[in-house]
Design a protein around this motif. Structure first.
Motif, PDB file in Angstrom:
ATOM      1  N   SER A 112      36.702  21.810  38.178  1.00  5.24           N
ATOM      2  CA  SER A 112      36.496  22.715  37.062  1.00  5.24           C
ATOM      3  C   SER A 112      35.076  23.251  37.097  1.00  5.24           C
ATOM      4  O   SER A 112      34.145  22.570  37.555  1.00  5.24           O
ATOM      5  CB  SER A 112      36.730  21.977  35.734  1.00  5.24           C
ATOM      6  OG  SER A 112      36.236  22.721  34.635  1.00  5.24           O
ATOM      7  N   TRP A 113      34.910  24.476  36.587  1.00  9.94           N
ATOM      8  CA  TRP A 113      33.568  25.029  36.458  1.00  9.94           C
ATOM      9  C   TRP A 113      32.727  24.225  35.479  1.00  9.94           C
ATOM     10  O   TRP A 113      31.502  24.383  35.435  1.00  9.94           O
ATOM     11  CB  TRP A 113      33.639  26.487  36.024  1.00  9.94           C
ATOM     12  CG  TRP A 113      34.037  27.440  37.119  1.00  9.94           C
ATOM     13  CD1 TRP A 113      35.192  28.157  37.209  1.00  9.94           C
ATOM     14  CD2 TRP A 113      33.273  27.787  38.283  1.00  9.94           C
ATOM     15  NE1 TRP A 113      35.207  28.929  38.353  1.00  9.94           N
ATOM     16  CE2 TRP A 113      34.036  28.722  39.027  1.00  9.94           C
ATOM     17  CE3 TRP A 113      32.021  27.406  38.759  1.00  9.94           C
ATOM     18  CZ2 TRP A 113      33.583  29.271  40.224  1.00  9.94           C
ATOM     19  CZ3 TRP A 113      31.567  27.953  39.954  1.00  9.94           C
ATOM     20  CH2 TRP A 113      32.347  28.877  40.675  1.00  9.94           C
ATOM     21  N   TYR A 159      28.233  35.771  37.122  1.00  8.81           N
ATOM     22  CA  TYR A 159      28.901  36.280  35.920  1.00  8.81           C
ATOM     23  C   TYR A 159      30.400  35.992  35.960  1.00  8.81           C
ATOM     24  O   TYR A 159      30.986  35.529  34.974  1.00  8.81           O
ATOM     25  CB  TYR A 159      28.641  37.778  35.818  1.00  8.81           C
ATOM     26  CG  TYR A 159      29.144  38.457  34.564  1.00  8.81           C
ATOM     27  CD1 TYR A 159      28.322  38.584  33.449  1.00  8.81           C
ATOM     28  CD2 TYR A 159      30.414  39.029  34.515  1.00  8.81           C
ATOM     29  CE1 TYR A 159      28.763  39.247  32.305  1.00  8.81           C
ATOM     30  CE2 TYR A 159      30.868  39.694  33.382  1.00  8.81           C
ATOM     31  CZ  TYR A 159      30.040  39.798  32.274  1.00  8.81           C
ATOM     32  OH  TYR A 159      30.485  40.463  31.152  1.00  8.81           O
ATOM     33  N   ASN A 160      31.031  36.258  37.101  1.00  5.00           N
ATOM     34  CA  ASN A 160      32.468  36.045  37.219  1.00  5.00           C
ATOM     35  C   ASN A 160      32.854  34.588  37.013  1.00  5.00           C
ATOM     36  O   ASN A 160      33.838  34.272  36.332  1.00  5.00           O
ATOM     37  CB  ASN A 160      32.975  36.518  38.580  1.00  5.00           C
ATOM     38  CG  ASN A 160      33.019  38.027  38.700  1.00  5.00           C
ATOM     39  OD1 ASN A 160      32.765  38.745  37.735  1.00  5.00           O
ATOM     40  ND2 ASN A 160      33.332  38.521  39.886  1.00  5.00           N
ATOM     41  N   SER A 161      32.085  33.679  37.608  1.00  5.72           N
ATOM     42  CA  SER A 161      32.427  32.259  37.467  1.00  5.72           C
ATOM     43  C   SER A 161      32.310  31.814  36.015  1.00  5.72           C
ATOM     44  O   SER A 161      33.144  31.033  35.523  1.00  5.72           O
ATOM     45  CB  SER A 161      31.528  31.406  38.373  1.00  5.72           C
ATOM     46  OG  SER A 161      30.166  31.583  38.048  1.00  5.72           O
ATOM     47  N   ALA A 162      31.298  32.327  35.309  1.00  2.00           N
ATOM     48  CA  ALA A 162      31.165  31.993  33.893  1.00  2.00           C
ATOM     49  C   ALA A 162      32.281  32.625  33.068  1.00  2.00           C
ATOM     50  O   ALA A 162      32.751  32.040  32.088  1.00  2.00           O
ATOM     51  CB  ALA A 162      29.804  32.448  33.377  1.00  2.00           C
ATOM     52  N   TYR A 183      35.298  30.456  33.322  1.00  2.00           N
ATOM     53  CA  TYR A 183      35.146  29.262  32.493  1.00  2.00           C
ATOM     54  C   TYR A 183      35.271  29.596  31.007  1.00  2.00           C
ATOM     55  O   TYR A 183      35.836  28.815  30.233  1.00  2.00           O
ATOM     56  CB  TYR A 183      33.807  28.584  32.766  1.00  2.00           C
ATOM     57  CG  TYR A 183      33.681  27.235  32.103  1.00  2.00           C
ATOM     58  CD1 TYR A 183      34.648  26.256  32.305  1.00  2.00           C
ATOM     59  CD2 TYR A 183      32.593  26.942  31.275  1.00  2.00           C
ATOM     60  CE1 TYR A 183      34.544  25.014  31.697  1.00  2.00           C
ATOM     61  CE2 TYR A 183      32.485  25.704  30.667  1.00  2.00           C
ATOM     62  CZ  TYR A 183      33.470  24.743  30.875  1.00  2.00           C
ATOM     63  OH  TYR A 183      33.370  23.523  30.263  1.00  2.00           O
ATOM     64  N   ALA A 184      34.789  30.758  30.612  1.00  2.00           N
ATOM     65  CA  ALA A 184      34.886  31.186  29.212  1.00  2.00           C
ATOM     66  C   ALA A 184      36.284  31.646  28.840  1.00  2.00           C
ATOM     67  O   ALA A 184      36.624  31.750  27.655  1.00  2.00           O
ATOM     68  CB  ALA A 184      33.889  32.319  28.944  1.00  2.00           C
ATOM     69  N   TYR A 214      37.775  24.166  44.310  1.00  2.00           N
ATOM     70  CA  TYR A 214      38.515  25.327  43.826  1.00  2.00           C
ATOM     71  C   TYR A 214      38.731  25.118  42.326  1.00  2.00           C
ATOM     72  O   TYR A 214      39.695  24.453  41.923  1.00  2.00           O
ATOM     73  CB  TYR A 214      39.874  25.445  44.525  1.00  2.00           C
ATOM     74  CG  TYR A 214      39.809  25.733  46.004  1.00  2.00           C
ATOM     75  CD1 TYR A 214      39.899  27.042  46.468  1.00  2.00           C
ATOM     76  CD2 TYR A 214      39.680  24.710  46.943  1.00  2.00           C
ATOM     77  CE1 TYR A 214      39.865  27.320  47.832  1.00  2.00           C
ATOM     78  CE2 TYR A 214      39.638  24.982  48.304  1.00  2.00           C
ATOM     79  CZ  TYR A 214      39.729  26.281  48.735  1.00  2.00           C
ATOM     80  OH  TYR A 214      39.689  26.549  50.092  1.00  2.00           O
ATOM     81  N   PRO A 215      37.857  25.622  41.469  1.00  2.00           N
ATOM     82  CA  PRO A 215      37.958  25.345  40.036  1.00  2.00           C
ATOM     83  C   PRO A 215      39.286  25.803  39.432  1.00  2.00           C
ATOM     84  O   PRO A 215      39.793  26.883  39.770  1.00  2.00           O
ATOM     85  CB  PRO A 215      36.780  26.121  39.441  1.00  2.00           C
ATOM     86  CG  PRO A 215      35.819  26.264  40.571  1.00  2.00           C
ATOM     87  CD  PRO A 215      36.683  26.445  41.786  1.00  2.00           C
ATOM     88  N   LYS A 216      39.825  24.986  38.559  1.00  2.00           N
ATOM     89  CA  LYS A 216      41.133  25.257  37.972  1.00  2.00           C
ATOM     90  C   LYS A 216      41.138  26.512  37.104  1.00  2.00           C
ATOM     91  O   LYS A 216      42.186  27.139  36.912  1.00  2.00           O
ATOM     92  CB  LYS A 216      41.598  24.057  37.147  1.00  2.00           C
ATOM     93  CG  LYS A 216      40.718  23.735  35.951  1.00  2.00           C
ATOM     94  CD  LYS A 216      41.200  22.491  35.221  1.00  2.00           C
ATOM     95  CE  LYS A 216      40.318  22.170  34.014  1.00  2.00           C
ATOM     96  NZ  LYS A 216      40.775  20.940  33.316  1.00  2.00           N
TER      97      LYS A 216
END
Length: 346
Positions: free
Chosen positions: A147-148, A172-175, A178-179, A246-248
């Motif tokens: 997970s991120w 930005y995309n990864s956050a 997660y958001a 590989y974050p869910k």
């Protein structure tokens, strides 16, 4: 921007209508640590074209340089969404890569991508994902969640031990994943959620840097690093305890492409180089160096077994639903993203 220059040899198999041995030079502008020096030497030995390599650390750096009128580059390597932006802004030469001698070797769906359906302006280079890596020997219990949250709400042991890429889009995309908001959002309230996550993470981040990700992790300088999967593969060759995640919540799937800037001084040599790079044994050598897969038929016959056996490169099927394609965001979404990035880095 760190600018490295290599004066090297160039070229090989050529277009059908072109001579077997060319003259002159080629100016290649590529991502750092993304071009095998020995492959450039091979290219020069086969064609006589001398290559000068400069490097950049993000698509935005590349775009800004071209928009500012930088001249002199013959081949560049933008990611998929950036190819579309450059086409729309009239920054690329038409090269008709699909009509080149080795153009027929492009594998689907890379032969007809949404950003350049007829491959008129680009040819495929490498493709992969952007997740994060950590050293399993240096975290409690030897494992972090898929997970991120592992990097955005990290454990105390990771304070000052996380590096993020110096890449506005990737961070930005990864956050956004997660958001739980669209990465191309035009809603300021959703962008604020992304900024809040990144601001809360900042005290845990040692630095934002896209260069040296392999060396930094392999040496043990940091415990966790936002990283491209090919870089993770090369890191694991030096430090086997490194795990690529590989974050869910989602992970960006991208591809990088060869293109030719408008007004390139050595247009024909650029076409020779791009066609030569689509030859299976040549692009396989690039994959063996970078740790990423390519999109050329027959190249796997020339690739290292370690690539085929590493889940960081050959993604397990159960993670397929976590892939999120790169997107060409609207002007409004890009402006909002840039404001978040500027606030974060200020």
């Amino acid at each position: 921007m760190r600018l490295a220059k290599y004066l090297m040899a160039a070229a090989g198999a050529v277009l059908l209508a072109m001579p077997a041995h060319a003259d002159g030079e080629l100016f290649l502008y590529n991502w750092s640590n993304y071009t095998p020096p020995e492959l450039l030497r091979k290219f020069e030995e086969e064609t006589g074209i001398k290559v000068t390599l400069d490097v950049y650390d993000s698509n935005e750096t590349l775009l800004a340089k071209l928009q500012a009128g930088a001249a002199g580059y013959d081949v560049i390597v933008p990611s998929s969404y950036m190819v579309k932006i450059m086409i729309d802004e009239g920054l690329l030469e038409k090269i008709d890569a699909g009509q080149m001698e080795n153009g027929s070797k492009m594998m689907a769906p890379h032969d007809t991508p949404d950003f350049d359906p007829k491959r008129e302006y680009s040819a495929p280079y490498m493709w992969g994902t952007t997740g994060f890596s950590y050293d399993s020997e240096r975290v409690p219990g030897g494992e972090l969640p898929e997970s991120w949250s592992a990097v955005f709400e990290p454990i105390d042991e990771l304070k000052g031990q996380i590096f993020m890429l110096n890449d506005e889009v990737e961070v930005y995309n990864s956050a956004a994943y997660y958001a739980g908001v669209p990465k191309c959002t035009e809603d300021p309230a959703e962008a604020q959620k992304i900024l809040d996550i990144l601001t809360a993470q900042k005290p845990f981040v040692a630095a934002y840097n896209s260069d040296g990700t392999i060396e930094r992790m392999a040496s043990g300088e940091v415990i966790a690093h936002q990283q491209w999967n090919g870089a993770a593969h090369r890191t694991k060759e030096q430090r086997p305890s490194v795990v690529y995640v590989y974050p869910k919540e989602g992970i960006t799937f991208w591809n990088d492409n060869f293109a030719v800037p408008k007004g390139a001084p050595n247009l024909e040599n650029a076409k020779i180089f791009i066609n030569w790079m689509m030859k299976p044994e040549n692009i396989a050598q690039a994959s063996n160096f970078t740790g990423y897969m390519n999109a050329i038929k027959g190249s796997t016959d020339h690739m290292d077994e370690s690539l085929k056996n590493d889940p960081a490169v050959a993604m397990p099927e159960e993670y397929a639903d976590r892939l999120r394609p790169a997107e060409d965001c609207s002007d409004a979404a890009r402006e909002l993203r840039n404001r978040v990035w500027t606030r974060l880095k200020s």
